[in-house]
Design a protein around this motif. Structure first.
Motif, PDB file in Angstrom:
ATOM      1  N   THR A 145       0.831  -1.209   0.000  1.00  0.00           N
ATOM      2  CA  THR A 145       0.000   0.000   0.000  1.00  0.00           C
ATOM      3  C   THR A 145       0.861   1.253   0.000  1.00  0.00           C
ATOM      4  OG1 THR A 145      -1.782  -1.157   1.183  1.00  0.00           O
ATOM      5  CG2 THR A 145      -1.826   1.247   1.219  1.00  0.00           C
ATOM      6  N   GLU A 146       1.904   1.263   0.823  1.00  0.00           N
ATOM      7  CA  GLU A 146       2.787   2.430   0.898  1.00  0.00           C
ATOM      8  C   GLU A 146       3.544   2.645  -0.406  1.00  0.00           C
ATOM      9  OE1 GLU A 146       3.023   4.852   3.201  1.00  0.00           O
ATOM     10  OE2 GLU A 146       1.232   3.827   3.960  1.00  0.00           O
ATOM     11  N   ILE A 147       3.984   1.538  -1.018  1.00  0.00           N
ATOM     12  CA  ILE A 147       4.680   1.637  -2.309  1.00  0.00           C
ATOM     13  C   ILE A 147       3.738   2.232  -3.349  1.00  0.00           C
ATOM     14  CG2 ILE A 147       5.645   0.300  -4.229  1.00  0.00           C
ATOM     15  CD1 ILE A 147       6.771  -1.635  -2.121  1.00  0.00           C
ATOM     16  N   ALA A 148       2.494   1.740  -3.364  1.00  0.00           N
ATOM     17  CA  ALA A 148       1.500   2.240  -4.323  1.00  0.00           C
ATOM     18  C   ALA A 148       1.253   3.731  -4.124  1.00  0.00           C
ATOM     19  CB  ALA A 148       0.196   1.462  -4.179  1.00  0.00           C
ATOM     20  N   LYS A 149       1.116   4.158  -2.876  1.00  0.00           N
ATOM     21  CA  LYS A 149       0.854   5.574  -2.584  1.00  0.00           C
ATOM     22  C   LYS A 149       2.011   6.462  -3.044  1.00  0.00           C
ATOM     23  CE  LYS A 149      -2.282   4.973   1.363  1.00  0.00           C
ATOM     24  NZ  LYS A 149      -2.451   5.167   2.829  1.00  0.00           N
ATOM     25  N   GLU A 150       3.226   6.012  -2.817  1.00  0.00           N
ATOM     26  CA  GLU A 150       4.389   6.800  -3.235  1.00  0.00           C
ATOM     27  C   GLU A 150       4.449   6.910  -4.758  1.00  0.00           C
ATOM     28  OE1 GLU A 150       6.553   8.599  -1.441  1.00  0.00           O
ATOM     29  OE2 GLU A 150       5.211   8.116   0.240  1.00  0.00           O
ATOM     30  N   GLN A 151       4.101   5.818  -5.436  1.00  0.00           N
ATOM     31  CA  GLN A 151       4.085   5.839  -6.901  1.00  0.00           C
ATOM     32  C   GLN A 151       3.037   6.824  -7.415  1.00  0.00           C
ATOM     33  OE1 GLN A 151       3.334   1.711  -7.730  1.00  0.00           O
ATOM     34  NE2 GLN A 151       5.523   1.185  -7.883  1.00  0.00           N
ATOM     35  N   ILE A 152       1.860   6.791  -6.783  1.00  0.00           N
ATOM     36  CA  ILE A 152       0.754   7.676  -7.193  1.00  0.00           C
ATOM     37  C   ILE A 152       1.119   9.132  -6.973  1.00  0.00           C
ATOM     38  CG2 ILE A 152      -1.656   8.297  -6.705  1.00  0.00           C
ATOM     39  CD1 ILE A 152      -1.919   5.254  -5.785  1.00  0.00           C
ATOM     40  N   ARG A 153       1.701   9.440  -5.819  1.00  0.00           N
ATOM     41  CA  ARG A 153       2.108  10.818  -5.526  1.00  0.00           C
ATOM     42  C   ARG A 153       3.199  11.272  -6.495  1.00  0.00           C
ATOM     43  NH1 ARG A 153       1.778   8.928   0.357  1.00  0.00           N
ATOM     44  NH2 ARG A 153      -0.247   9.759   1.072  1.00  0.00           N
ATOM     45  N   ALA A 154       4.100  10.360  -6.839  1.00  0.00           N
ATOM     46  CA  ALA A 154       5.173  10.697  -7.773  1.00  0.00           C
ATOM     47  C   ALA A 154       4.629  11.014  -9.157  1.00  0.00           C
ATOM     48  CB  ALA A 154       6.176   9.546  -7.859  1.00  0.00           C
ATOM     49  N   GLU A 155       3.464  10.453  -9.473  1.00  0.00           N
ATOM     50  CA  GLU A 155       2.816  10.724 -10.763  1.00  0.00           C
ATOM     51  C   GLU A 155       2.050  12.046 -10.745  1.00  0.00           C
ATOM     52  OE1 GLU A 155       0.387   7.307 -11.273  1.00  0.00           O
ATOM     53  OE2 GLU A 155       2.067   5.951 -11.665  1.00  0.00           O
ATOM     54  N   GLY A 156       2.023  12.696  -9.573  1.00  0.00           N
ATOM     55  CA  GLY A 156       1.370  13.993  -9.466  1.00  0.00           C
ATOM     56  C   GLY A 156      -0.134  13.957  -9.288  1.00  0.00           C
ATOM     57  N   LYS A 157      -0.672  12.802  -8.893  1.00  0.00           N
ATOM     58  CA  LYS A 157      -2.113  12.696  -8.692  1.00  0.00           C
ATOM     59  C   LYS A 157      -2.528  13.474  -7.443  1.00  0.00           C
ATOM     60  CE  LYS A 157      -3.211   9.670 -12.001  1.00  0.00           C
ATOM     61  NZ  LYS A 157      -1.920   9.523 -12.661  1.00  0.00           N
ATOM     62  N   PRO A 158      -3.756  14.061  -7.448  1.00  0.00           N
ATOM     63  CA  PRO A 158      -4.266  14.793  -6.275  1.00  0.00           C
ATOM     64  C   PRO A 158      -4.336  13.894  -5.053  1.00  0.00           C
ATOM     65  CG  PRO A 158      -5.648  15.181  -8.198  1.00  0.00           C
ATOM     66  CD  PRO A 158      -4.712  14.074  -8.568  1.00  0.00           C
ATOM     67  N   GLU A 159      -4.045  14.441  -3.868  1.00  0.00           N
ATOM     68  CA  GLU A 159      -4.010  13.667  -2.626  1.00  0.00           C
ATOM     69  C   GLU A 159      -5.332  12.973  -2.346  1.00  0.00           C
ATOM     70  OE1 GLU A 159      -2.083  11.891   0.429  1.00  0.00           O
ATOM     71  OE2 GLU A 159      -1.182  13.238  -1.058  1.00  0.00           O
ATOM     72  N   GLU A 160      -6.447  13.619  -2.714  1.00  0.00           N
ATOM     73  CA  GLU A 160      -7.762  13.013  -2.436  1.00  0.00           C
ATOM     74  C   GLU A 160      -8.018  11.750  -3.265  1.00  0.00           C
ATOM     75  OE1 GLU A 160      -8.508  16.591  -5.225  1.00  0.00           O
ATOM     76  OE2 GLU A 160      -7.271  16.106  -3.473  1.00  0.00           O
ATOM     77  N   MET A 161      -7.191  11.526  -4.295  1.00  0.00           N
ATOM     78  CA  MET A 161      -7.349  10.329  -5.132  1.00  0.00           C
ATOM     79  C   MET A 161      -6.416   9.196  -4.730  1.00  0.00           C
ATOM     80  SD  MET A 161      -7.691  12.045  -8.919  1.00  0.00           S
ATOM     81  CE  MET A 161      -7.838  10.428  -9.704  1.00  0.00           C
ATOM     82  N   VAL A 162      -5.452   9.512  -3.867  1.00  0.00           N
ATOM     83  CA  VAL A 162      -4.396   8.554  -3.540  1.00  0.00           C
ATOM     84  C   VAL A 162      -4.951   7.257  -2.953  1.00  0.00           C
ATOM     85  CG1 VAL A 162      -2.403   8.124  -2.054  1.00  0.00           C
ATOM     86  CG2 VAL A 162      -2.582  10.273  -3.307  1.00  0.00           C
ATOM     87  N   GLU A 163      -5.835   7.372  -1.945  1.00  0.00           N
ATOM     88  CA  GLU A 163      -6.358   6.180  -1.277  1.00  0.00           C
ATOM     89  C   GLU A 163      -7.110   5.271  -2.252  1.00  0.00           C
ATOM     90  OE1 GLU A 163      -5.894   5.001   1.694  1.00  0.00           O
ATOM     91  OE2 GLU A 163      -4.785   6.673   2.553  1.00  0.00           O
ATOM     92  N   LYS A 164      -7.940   5.862  -3.079  1.00  0.00           N
ATOM     93  CA  LYS A 164      -8.749   5.074  -4.014  1.00  0.00           C
ATOM     94  C   LYS A 164      -7.883   4.360  -5.046  1.00  0.00           C
ATOM     95  CE  LYS A 164     -12.665   5.410  -7.198  1.00  0.00           C
ATOM     96  NZ  LYS A 164     -13.674   6.312  -7.805  1.00  0.00           N
ATOM     97  N   ILE A 165      -6.908   5.088  -5.596  1.00  0.00           N
ATOM     98  CA  ILE A 165      -6.030   4.471  -6.599  1.00  0.00           C
ATOM     99  C   ILE A 165      -5.158   3.393  -5.953  1.00  0.00           C
ATOM    100  CG2 ILE A 165      -4.205   4.879  -8.284  1.00  0.00           C
ATOM    101  CD1 ILE A 165      -5.278   7.724  -8.588  1.00  0.00           C
ATOM    102  N   ALA A 166      -4.706   3.663  -4.717  1.00  0.00           N
ATOM    103  CA  ALA A 166      -3.879   2.674  -3.999  1.00  0.00           C
ATOM    104  C   ALA A 166      -4.657   1.391  -3.755  1.00  0.00           C
ATOM    105  CB  ALA A 166      -3.389   3.255  -2.680  1.00  0.00           C
ATOM    106  N   ALA A 167      -5.953   1.514  -3.453  1.00  0.00           N
ATOM    107  CA  ALA A 167      -6.790   0.327  -3.246  1.00  0.00           C
ATOM    108  C   ALA A 167      -6.873  -0.496  -4.519  1.00  0.00           C
ATOM    109  CB  ALA A 167      -8.187   0.756  -2.787  1.00  0.00           C
ATOM    110  N   GLY A 168      -6.943   0.201  -5.656  1.00  0.00           N
ATOM    111  CA  GLY A 168      -6.976  -0.506  -6.933  1.00  0.00           C
ATOM    112  C   GLY A 168      -5.672  -1.239  -7.216  1.00  0.00           C
TER     113      GLY A 168
END
Length: 279
Positions: A209-232
């Protein structure tokens, strides 16, 4: 015959230094008339001292043997290691690994320590290992012992004894042997981390989960989307890394769960073990 009294402390001291069995150490001290150094020499001539002198050597080669009981209800995997590929390919070394595996099948030890304490022809497995270390001239030893039970256990050995798999299934029905082998080959190739989603340990979930979140943030996605994308992404991890949810290698139109259910209604894997040489 020597009349020298051999103390338990001397026997233990000799065993600690040489790695030889208790009875061998006692015999050596008796033969040497209580002379400790002469007893060490005696054991060296018998090959036992080789085990101690090679303890710092790597033994990453060897063989992995997987077998099931005659009734197919229980299986074991044993990894016997040596130092070189040359020894690993020797027929006598493979036969020794099979002997230990057959013993585990027959006696059903609960642990590696218990397996090492079992006897074959009046000799402990641990002492047989030391004896063969002397004969072979390489450090050898059993590094892994695994077992599973089920209504049907299918063993599989892959890559010239380099990887062994056990698959336990909940039914012993027509087609289960072939299906079990197919699943064992899947496990050998895809190395799942767990049986199903619920079997993945919390530490792994947290890490993924933490790896996924870091990848998502590195892609510049909005913080409010991080949890949902990480779940996917975590669901994708489950699909790729848990056995029953993995895409079936032999038919990508279904996952392993569906493949098994298509073989027999309700058929599934209840447990598996995968032992890879040196891993």
């Amino acid at each position: 015959m020597s009349t020298v009294q051999i103390s338990a402390a001397d026997v233990n001291k000799l065993r600690q230094q040489t790695g030889a069995g208790m009875m061998d150490c006692k015999k050596a001290l008796i033969e040497a008339n209580g002379d400790f150094e002469a007893a060490v020499d005696y054991l060296r001539k018998k090959g036992a001292k080789v085990a101690a002198s090679r303890q710092d050597r790597d033994s990453n080669e060897g063989v992995v043997i997987a077998k099931a009981t005659a009734d197919g209800k229980r299986g074991v995997v044993v990894e016997l290691n040596c130092e070189t590929d040359f020894v690993a390919k020797n027929a006598d070394f493979v036969a020794l690994a099979n002997k230990f595996t057959d013993l585990a099948i027959d006696k059903n030890p609960a642990s590696l320590e218990e397996l090492l304490s079992l006897e074959v022809d009046g000799q402990k497995v641990s002492d047989i290992i030391i004896e063969n270390t002397g004969k072979i001239g390489e450090k050898i030893g059993i590094s892994k012992f695994e077992t599973v039970s089920g209504d049907k256990v299918v063993p599989y050995i892959h890559g010239n004894y380099r990887l062994g798999v056990l698959v336990a299934l909940n039914q012993d029905v027509a087609g289960v042997d072939e299906a079990g082998k197919d699943v064992a080959m899947q496990i050998a190739a895809m190395n799942p981390v767990a049986l199903d989603k619920a079997d993945v340990d919390a530490t792994t979930i947290e890490r993924e989960t933490e790896i996924a979140k870091e990848q998502i943030r590195a892609e510049g996605k909005p913080e409010e989307m991080v949890e949902k994308i990480a779940a996917g992404k975590l669901n994708k991890f489950y699909k790729d890394s848990t056995l029953l949810n993995q895409e079936f290698v032999k038919d990508s139109s279904k996952d392993v769960r569906k493949f098994l259910n298509d073989t027999a209604n309700g058929l599934t894997v209840t447990a598996f073990k995968r032992v890879q040489l040196g891993a």
